[in-house]
Structure formats: structure tokens, C-alpha cells
Design a protein around this motif. Sequence first.
Motif, mmCIF file in Angstrom:
data_model
loop_
_atom_site.group_PDB
_atom_site.id
_atom_site.type_symbol
_atom_site.label_atom_id
_atom_site.label_comp_id
_atom_site.label_asym_id
_atom_site.label_seq_id
_atom_site.Cartn_x
_atom_site.Cartn_y
_atom_site.Cartn_z
ATOM 1 N N ALA A 43 0.571 10.797 -5.505
ATOM 2 C CA ALA A 43 -0.680 10.017 -4.881
ATOM 3 C C ALA A 43 -0.392 8.638 -4.746
ATOM 4 C CB ALA A 43 -1.997 10.330 -5.515
ATOM 5 N N GLN A 44 -1.113 7.662 -3.832
ATOM 6 C CA GLN A 44 -0.945 6.413 -3.931
ATOM 7 C C GLN A 44 -2.172 5.939 -4.225
ATOM 8 O OE1 GLN A 44 0.549 5.368 0.071
ATOM 9 N NE2 GLN A 44 2.497 5.566 -0.396
ATOM 10 N N VAL A 45 -2.326 4.944 -5.113
ATOM 11 C CA VAL A 45 -3.693 4.677 -5.447
ATOM 12 C C VAL A 45 -4.084 3.230 -5.189
ATOM 13 C CG1 VAL A 45 -5.269 4.035 -7.559
ATOM 14 C CG2 VAL A 45 -3.642 6.052 -7.387
ATOM 15 N N GLU A 46 -5.235 3.089 -4.571
ATOM 16 C CA GLU A 46 -5.613 1.485 -4.154
ATOM 17 C C GLU A 46 -6.812 1.342 -4.878
ATOM 18 O OE1 GLU A 46 -7.323 -0.564 0.059
ATOM 19 O OE2 GLU A 46 -6.078 1.203 0.304
ATOM 20 N N LEU A 56 -3.459 11.524 -1.545
ATOM 21 C CA LEU A 56 -2.496 12.418 -2.001
ATOM 22 C C LEU A 56 -1.113 12.277 -0.951
ATOM 23 C CD1 LEU A 56 -4.809 15.233 -2.687
ATOM 24 C CD2 LEU A 56 -3.954 13.701 -4.506
ATOM 25 N N THR A 57 -0.145 12.551 -1.331
ATOM 26 C CA THR A 57 1.067 12.113 -0.638
ATOM 27 C C THR A 57 1.657 13.548 -0.114
ATOM 28 O OG1 THR A 57 2.524 11.600 -2.389
ATOM 29 C CG2 THR A 57 1.497 10.009 -1.368
ATOM 30 N N ALA A 89 -6.386 14.443 3.533
ATOM 31 C CA ALA A 89 -5.792 14.613 4.969
ATOM 32 C C ALA A 89 -4.222 13.408 4.561
ATOM 33 C CB ALA A 89 -6.434 14.083 6.049
ATOM 34 N N PRO A 90 -3.322 14.535 5.224
ATOM 35 C CA PRO A 90 -2.093 13.510 5.136
ATOM 36 C C PRO A 90 -1.916 12.410 5.997
ATOM 37 C CG PRO A 90 -1.563 15.587 6.178
ATOM 38 C CD PRO A 90 -3.102 15.457 5.586
ATOM 39 N N ARG A 91 -1.615 11.058 5.847
ATOM 40 C CA ARG A 91 -1.491 10.000 6.315
ATOM 41 C C ARG A 91 -0.490 10.208 7.493
ATOM 42 N NH1 ARG A 91 -2.441 4.839 2.317
ATOM 43 N NH2 ARG A 91 -4.723 5.490 1.657
ATOM 44 N N PRO A 92 -0.779 9.598 8.502
ATOM 45 C CA PRO A 92 0.309 9.453 9.700
ATOM 46 C C PRO A 92 1.667 8.887 9.339
ATOM 47 C CG PRO A 92 -1.661 8.423 10.601
ATOM 48 C CD PRO A 92 -1.884 8.997 8.962
ATOM 49 N N ARG A 93 2.859 9.119 9.446
ATOM 50 C CA ARG A 93 3.851 8.622 9.199
ATOM 51 C C ARG A 93 4.379 7.596 10.107
ATOM 52 N NH1 ARG A 93 7.664 13.778 7.138
ATOM 53 N NH2 ARG A 93 6.181 14.088 5.599
#
Length: 95
Positions: A43-46, A56-57, A89-93
Amino acid sequence: MTSNRVDERAPDRGSIDRATDGAPADERSHRLEAALAELGVHAQVESRDALAIIALTDDASPSLAVELRRACVREAQRAGFTHIALEIAPRPRAR
């Protein structure tokens, strides 16, 4: 219809400064990312004050088990956060 929502709340620890253990936001975010990676959660955490936004990546994120979501909450608390937002949900690439 059943909900996959996990009702977990951090204990009330008073002010945001105490709750976030005084560490800079970037440090807490990196600490949480590392702890989640050890659990196999990529995951990337902000960080926004005491809120950790966990994106989640991996593609298996919608099926994240309840026990694993609870572990995410526990690790966020250990990293000094009082709340989390879990983006499944997956982030748009980027193109």
C-alpha cells in the motif's frame, strides 16, 4: 445484503499531538507502509494529521480478509494514527 465493514476504533487518547506520538507525518506514513509490507499488504500511505489514508496497490484488495483489515487498523494505531481510510479500489494508472 451483508457488509464487509470492520468496526474498529482507536481508543480515545486525547489530543491529536499525543495520539500521533509527535512524529512527523512522513515518518509515520513510512513506518505504517513498512509494517503493512511485513504483513504482505502492499500500500501507499498518505498522512493527514491523525488520519492515515491507505491505498492498496494490489488487485486482490476487494477481498482483503477481515483479520487483515483489523491488522491494518492495529498497525496504524502503533504508527501513531487514530483513524484510517482504506481505499480498496485500484487507482487509475498514469499514461
